[in-house]
Design a protein around this motif. Sequence first.
Motif, PDB file in Angstrom:
ATOM      1  N   ARG A  22      -4.543   1.287  11.866  1.00 33.95           N
ATOM      2  CA  ARG A  22      -5.259   1.139  10.390  1.00 33.95           C
ATOM      3  C   ARG A  22      -3.491   2.317   9.745  1.00 33.95           C
ATOM      4  NH1 ARG A  22      -9.308   0.136   7.551  1.00 33.95           N
ATOM      5  NH2 ARG A  22     -10.823  -0.348   9.567  1.00 33.95           N
ATOM      6  N   GLU A  23      -4.373   3.254  10.121  1.00 33.37           N
ATOM      7  CA  GLU A  23      -3.198   3.907  10.039  1.00 33.37           C
ATOM      8  C   GLU A  23      -1.719   4.049   9.709  1.00 33.37           C
ATOM      9  OE1 GLU A  23      -5.609   8.255  10.895  1.00 33.37           O
ATOM     10  OE2 GLU A  23      -4.318   7.489  12.172  1.00 33.37           O
ATOM     11  N   LEU A  24      -1.301   3.658  11.007  1.00 38.82           N
ATOM     12  CA  LEU A  24       0.160   2.950  10.727  1.00 38.82           C
ATOM     13  C   LEU A  24       0.616   2.019  10.054  1.00 38.82           C
ATOM     14  CD1 LEU A  24       0.644   2.035  14.722  1.00 38.82           C
ATOM     15  CD2 LEU A  24       1.810   3.494  13.305  1.00 38.82           C
ATOM     16  N   LEU A  25      -0.684   0.859   9.992  1.00 34.22           N
ATOM     17  CA  LEU A  25       0.005  -0.853   8.358  1.00 34.22           C
ATOM     18  C   LEU A  25      -0.677   0.641   6.774  1.00 34.22           C
ATOM     19  CD1 LEU A  25      -2.957  -3.142   9.682  1.00 34.22           C
ATOM     20  CD2 LEU A  25       0.217  -2.867   9.353  1.00 34.22           C
ATOM     21  N   GLU A  26      -0.891   1.437   6.816  1.00 27.10           N
ATOM     22  CA  GLU A  26      -0.828   2.205   5.645  1.00 27.10           C
ATOM     23  C   GLU A  26       0.436   2.410   5.533  1.00 27.10           C
ATOM     24  OE1 GLU A  26      -4.448   4.810   4.963  1.00 27.10           O
ATOM     25  OE2 GLU A  26      -3.215   5.791   3.387  1.00 27.10           O
TER      26      GLU A  26
ATOM     27  N   MET B 174       0.051  -4.959   5.132  1.00 24.82           N
ATOM     28  CA  MET B 174      -0.080  -6.727   5.378  1.00 24.82           C
ATOM     29  C   MET B 174       0.990  -7.400   4.466  1.00 24.82           C
ATOM     30  SD  MET B 174      -1.319  -7.004   8.848  1.00 24.82           S
ATOM     31  CE  MET B 174      -1.537  -8.679   8.635  1.00 24.82           C
ATOM     32  N   GLN B 175       1.699  -7.954   4.820  1.00 20.74           N
ATOM     33  CA  GLN B 175       2.671  -8.591   3.568  1.00 20.74           C
ATOM     34  C   GLN B 175       1.421  -9.664   2.990  1.00 20.74           C
ATOM     35  OE1 GLN B 175       4.933 -11.549   5.754  1.00 20.74           O
ATOM     36  NE2 GLN B 175       6.406  -9.790   6.700  1.00 20.74           N
TER      37      GLN B 175
ATOM     38  N   THR C 126       0.997  -0.509  -0.187  1.00 18.74           N
ATOM     39  CA  THR C 126       0.069   0.031   0.279  1.00 18.74           C
ATOM     40  C   THR C 126       0.649   0.963   0.097  1.00 18.74           C
ATOM     41  OG1 THR C 126      -1.402  -1.350   1.540  1.00 18.74           O
ATOM     42  CG2 THR C 126      -2.357   0.962   1.508  1.00 18.74           C
ATOM     43  N   THR C 127       0.450   2.596  -1.163  1.00 20.68           N
ATOM     44  CA  THR C 127       1.324   3.705  -0.784  1.00 20.68           C
ATOM     45  C   THR C 127       0.277   4.355   0.473  1.00 20.68           C
ATOM     46  OG1 THR C 127       2.246   3.052  -2.988  1.00 20.68           O
ATOM     47  CG2 THR C 127       2.295   5.425  -2.380  1.00 20.68           C
ATOM     48  N   PRO C 128       0.924   4.850   0.716  1.00 19.79           N
ATOM     49  CA  PRO C 128      -0.566   5.764   2.128  1.00 19.79           C
ATOM     50  C   PRO C 128      -0.723   7.362   1.656  1.00 19.79           C
ATOM     51  CG  PRO C 128       2.551   5.600   3.032  1.00 19.79           C
ATOM     52  CD  PRO C 128       2.327   4.741   1.235  1.00 19.79           C
ATOM     53  N   ARG C 129      -1.654   7.970   1.366  1.00 17.85           N
ATOM     54  CA  ARG C 129      -2.345   8.614   1.224  1.00 17.85           C
ATOM     55  C   ARG C 129      -1.770  10.210   1.318  1.00 17.85           C
ATOM     56  NH1 ARG C 129      -8.187   7.891   3.093  1.00 17.85           N
ATOM     57  NH2 ARG C 129      -6.651   7.089   5.002  1.00 17.85           N
ATOM     58  N   PRO C 130      -1.411  10.929   0.842  1.00 20.93           N
ATOM     59  CA  PRO C 130      -0.813  12.235   1.736  1.00 20.93           C
ATOM     60  C   PRO C 130      -1.522  12.659   3.371  1.00 20.93           C
ATOM     61  CG  PRO C 130      -1.856  12.511  -0.730  1.00 20.93           C
ATOM     62  CD  PRO C 130      -2.218  11.258  -0.050  1.00 20.93           C
ATOM     63  N   GLU C 131      -2.443  12.619   3.435  1.00 22.95           N
ATOM     64  CA  GLU C 131      -3.360  12.800   4.323  1.00 22.95           C
ATOM     65  C   GLU C 131      -3.072  11.649   5.713  1.00 22.95           C
ATOM     66  OE1 GLU C 131      -5.167  11.942   2.181  1.00 22.95           O
ATOM     67  OE2 GLU C 131      -7.157  10.609   2.697  1.00 22.95           O
TER      68      GLU C 131
END
Length: 438
Positions: free
Chosen positions: A271-275, A280-281, A2-7
């Motif tokens: 949820r945010e930390l995982l992003e 997840m692998q 997952t690529t983290p969103r700017p927010e």
Amino acid sequence: MTTPRPETLAKLTPVLTKRWLSPDAWRIGTYEQLDGYAALRKALKAHPDDLIQLIKDSGLRGRGGAGFPTGLKWGFIPQGDGKPHYLVVNADEGEPGTCKDLPLMTHDPHALVEGVIIASYAIRASRAYIYIRGEAVHAARRLRNAVQEAYDKGYLGRNILRSGYDLELVVHSGAGAYICGEETALLDSLEGFRGQPRLRPPFPATHGLYASPTVVNNVGTIASVPPIVLGGADWWKSMGTEKSSGPMIYSLSGRVVNPGQYECSMGVTLRELLELAGGMQPGHNLRFWTPGGSSTPLLAAEHLDVPLDFEGVAAAGSILGTTATQIFSDQDCPVYATYRWLEFYHHESCGKCTPCREGNYWMVRVYRRILAGQGTHEDLETLLDTCDNILGRSFCGLGDGATSSVTSSLQYFKQDYLDYIEGRTAPKLSDKQLVGAH
Ligand SMILES: Cc1cc2nc3c(=O)[nH]c(=O)nc-3n(C[C@H](O)[C@H](O)[C@H](O)COP(=O)(O)O)c2cc1C
Ligand code: SF4
């Protein structure tokens, strides 16, 4: 991945980690170029009581697991008592999954050294110790080197920066026992005794190291002091939540794409930390996790949006602890994970009190039985009953912590236990590994 969103990326608040990627971040030259020792110059011009008030106003809470208000702790040190005062930094970092203090000392040791000098000045200590885990050889080497650099530059020793203030700082390596992270066991170990917890009261604030007033603080707590002195209490409080101020280093491990340290405002969610960690692998779905190390009750996938601050995690039935988020997936077994943690607590129990010494011994045996496919329904009652006799009845927090994963895994994943007992899951341990289980 997952690529983290700017927010979500905006949730990152690098304060303690901001220098970690700078070239030679551990050297005093780099540190000085990046605001290093500016807070000390400012602090030495202030009255020690004003510094204690500043830390109180910032709302800083201890990063060692219990979240005790730091300014309040410093304020407990009696002044004008004619006794020596000590600052002791707890750098033992033994909680399984926890990995925030060692990288801090490895990458940015001067942040801790500067914090030590300011905190010692505030509590009027002229001697400070950093008690570091024995196995952490690399971090200890960096730390000792930083301490020497600070002496050479006049930040430590006599008449620091011509302020008239003297401080000696000693880095002491322990022998590598989890119990020596418990603050009173740490003090005994530092004094040269076997590391076992002391009866309280009296508390370290009045009878700590060598029976003198002592503050024991975690590495992250002390390293937070220079940025607070420079940025002010309001700036610190602009991060985090009302009762859990500031940034926190969350260490993610397990089934995530990019495990590591993520420094975010307190109150960030898993949820945010995982992003941020790339998700997840592949092929793994979140099943259970620890919010703050193995001594904190497990949480499940339904807790993805719990705010990871002291209050939010408590409301979900667990403890923020050391923010060591260990991530497990649907391919991991909560019964086996709990067994492995119990092996750790059984091994690390110092043996001083019966509930922890005997209870962990027996629980390990019950787990081996269950995992070898020879458990009974009664075993589950035995486990809960044993936990009931350990929790709140042990001499220190190690015993309490050992029960966390047992009771929480039984709360959320009882079916997994029943599957072993009723033969639906293949045994994980062989008869050979069962030896001594009965
Ligand atoms: C078994 C056990 C192990 C502990 N290990 C550590 C540790 O490695 N590092 C730490 O800072 N605190 C540890 N603690 C908590 C300390 O007793 C103490 O609360 C902490 O160092 C206080 O610092 P703080 O107020 O800055 O959080 C441990 C507690 C227990 C019961
Ligand atoms: S709870 Fe465990 S570690 Fe703590 S004093 Fe008792 S035996 Fe020792």
